[in-house]
Design an enzyme around this catalytic site. Structure first.
Site, mmCIF file in Angstrom:
data_model
loop_
_atom_site.group_PDB
_atom_site.id
_atom_site.type_symbol
_atom_site.label_atom_id
_atom_site.label_comp_id
_atom_site.label_asym_id
_atom_site.label_seq_id
_atom_site.Cartn_x
_atom_site.Cartn_y
_atom_site.Cartn_z
ATOM 1 N N GLU A 1 9.060 9.381 -16.746
ATOM 2 C CA GLU A 1 7.667 9.770 -16.986
ATOM 3 C C GLU A 1 7.224 9.395 -18.397
ATOM 4 O O GLU A 1 6.094 8.953 -18.617
ATOM 5 C CB GLU A 1 7.498 11.273 -16.771
ATOM 6 N N SER B 1 14.626 22.563 -15.168
ATOM 7 C CA SER B 1 13.465 23.421 -15.371
ATOM 8 C C SER B 1 13.952 24.746 -15.908
ATOM 9 O O SER B 1 15.012 25.241 -15.512
ATOM 10 C CB SER B 1 12.742 23.619 -14.044
ATOM 11 N N HIS C 1 0.838 -1.221 0.000
ATOM 12 C CA HIS C 1 0.000 0.000 0.000
ATOM 13 C C HIS C 1 0.866 1.261 0.000
ATOM 14 O O HIS C 1 0.419 2.314 0.440
ATOM 15 C CB HIS C 1 -0.937 0.046 1.213
ATOM 16 N N LYS D 1 15.616 22.295 -9.905
ATOM 17 C CA LYS D 1 14.923 21.082 -10.318
ATOM 18 C C LYS D 1 15.767 20.131 -11.140
ATOM 19 O O LYS D 1 16.605 20.522 -11.934
ATOM 20 C CB LYS D 1 13.706 21.463 -11.162
#
Ligand code: ARG
Length: 458
Positions: A291, A278, A157, A284
């Site tokens: 992704e 970024s 979980h 970043k």
């Protein structure tokens, strides 16, 4: 003007929109090499059987080889008027060698021709996927070996469950990609039957030798039923199913990499080579490759559903609907190859932050099960009672704001007097993982056995 392939029956050419909806050359030109190889095998067999002359066969084979070179040199002019790769190649052959070109299509139809070309393409693609998966598995085996003793939290979980090792977690992916590779191998076996010679759907009256063409084209044997042969796209559906399952594995891995590389988790650091920055936030480092691997799964699953849906209502045998099979497979193949390659690079390059993993492994009372197991083993409690006692220990630790291992012996004995100092041997994360020696368990000694098992098979 009417068509040069079937002009006999037609007085006028197609409407512009008909040509547009009908043509597949825009994408099936990808099959040129398979088409030419298939035609050479077919012509050679026709001559061997005395169906065409050796002289015509030589002209055909020479012409086809020249066309192959033209296409590879980027000199071939593809025409949408000629619909697809099959007719583009044949029309060029006619330009080059004249009437002998018209004999190539004896005892053959575009229906068995396209089934052959596409099946060969898919088979070759699966062979590439097999190689790519082997590299990905190799990358995981190396990381698993390096981190057989690196403790990290195991989750259920996504809540801390029990300590495991990073090596063990890597080996879970080895199992998944190993199954994918087995599916690839089985699919190659399933589709290893040659369609050529099924003709339009009923076979042919010419005395062809389908075993000869099958062998020449590297198939185990010819297909048995001519109707099935030109109707069947199971090989494409199997490719897409396998690709979808594999992409699903890649996507779960990508998701874990996204989570692990957040500052909050900080389990891994992605290499510069597989992340982006970024344009506005200088701090970043984004896991874009992971992704995109996760997103490619959507495309690949979509292709499977698209082709299943195209096929589901088709009566036997060939219908033009089946022309829609190729783009789905081509797109999925490109996405899958990219995703596997990107993932292999990410796995090889990522920095494992063993300190962060270990700290997280110890938090969240991850050794509570070890405490309960100790009570069963050393104090003879039934597991249910041990579970209850441990629950009270966790509540006490929570109240005191400390870990289980930081509770004093007095604290623990106040919950159950049978507890002795020996308990502290099992409350560390290292002791926890080392104790899980059951077959396939997370103990480093077990994980090393799993790695050796796979090394012998990769
Ligand atoms: N371009 C067609 C396809 O991809 C080739 C087969 C055409 N056969 C036919 N009977 N029209 O399916």
């Amino acid at each position: 003007s009417s068509n040069q392939m079937w002009g006999g029956r037609f007085a006028s050419g197609p409407a512009a929109i008909m040509e547009e909806i009908n043509a597949s050359i825009g994408f099936d030109k990808k099959l040129y090499a398979q088409d030419i190889r298939g035609s050479i095998a077919h012509a050679t067999m026709l001559a061997h059987q005395g169906i065409i002359s050796a002289d015509d066969k030589d002209k055909i084979v020479h012409g086809l080889n020249t066309i192959l070179l033209e296409i590879e040199a980027g000199q071939f002019v593809f025409s949408r008027k000629l619909e697809d790769i099959h007719m583009n190649v044949e029309a060029r052959l006619a330009e080059m060698i004249g009437p002998a070109a018209g004999r190539l299509h004896t005892a053959r139809s575009r229906n068995d021709q396209v089934a052959l070309d596409f099946r060969m393409w898919v088979k070759e693609e699966l062979q590439k996927v097999e190689v790519a998966l082997t590299s990905l598995i190799a990358a995981f085996l190396d990381r698993a070996e390096e981190h057989a003793d690196t403790v990290m939290p195991g989750f259920t979980h996504l809540q801390t469950a029990q300590p495991v090792t990073f090596g063990h977690h890597c080996m879970a992916y080895v199992e998944m990609f190993g199954r994918d590779r087995q599916r690839v191998r089985h699919a190659i076996e399933h589709m290893d039957e040659s369609p050529i010679g099924a003709a339009a759907l009923a076979g042919t009256g010419f005395a062809i030798d389908r075993h000869m063409t099958a062998k020449a084209l590297g198939f185990r044997e010819p297909t048995r039923n001519s109707i099935d042969t030109v109707s069947d796209r199971d090989f494409a559906l199997e490719f897409l199913s396998i690709a979808s399952i594999c992409a699903t594995h890649l996507s779960r891995l990508a998701e874990e990499i996204v989570i692990w590389s957040t500052p909050q988790f900080g389990f891994v650091r992605l290499s510069d080579a597989f992340s982006t920055g970024s344009s506005i936030m200088p701090q970043k480092k984004n896991p874009d490759a992971a992704e995109l691997v996760r997103a490619k799964t959507g495309r690949i699953n979509g292709s499977l559903i698209a082709l299943l849906t195209v096929m589901k209502g088709l009566p036997l045998a060939y219908s033009k609907d089946m022309q829609e099979d190729k783009e789905q497979v081509f797109d999925a193949a490109e996405s899958l190859e990219l995703a596997i390659a990107a993932m292999t690079g990410m796995i090889r390059d990522l920095t494992v932050r063993a300190d962060r993993m270990k700290a997280a492994a110890g938090s969240g009372y991850s050794t509570a099960t070890d405490l309960a197991d100790w009570l069963v083993r050393e104090a003879g409690l039934p597991f249910r009672e041990a579970h209850h006692v441990t629950g009270r220990a966790v509540a006490l630790a929570e109240q005191k704001g400390c870990d289980l291992a930081e509770l004093s012996l007095e604290d623990l004995q106040s919950i159950n007097p049978a507890i002795t100092a020996g308990i502290f041997d099992v409350l560390t994360v290292e002791a926890s993982v080392a104790s899980r020696k059951s077959y396939g368990g997370t103990a480093p000694s077990e994980v090393k056995k799993q790695i050796a098992w796979w090394r012998a098979r990769n």
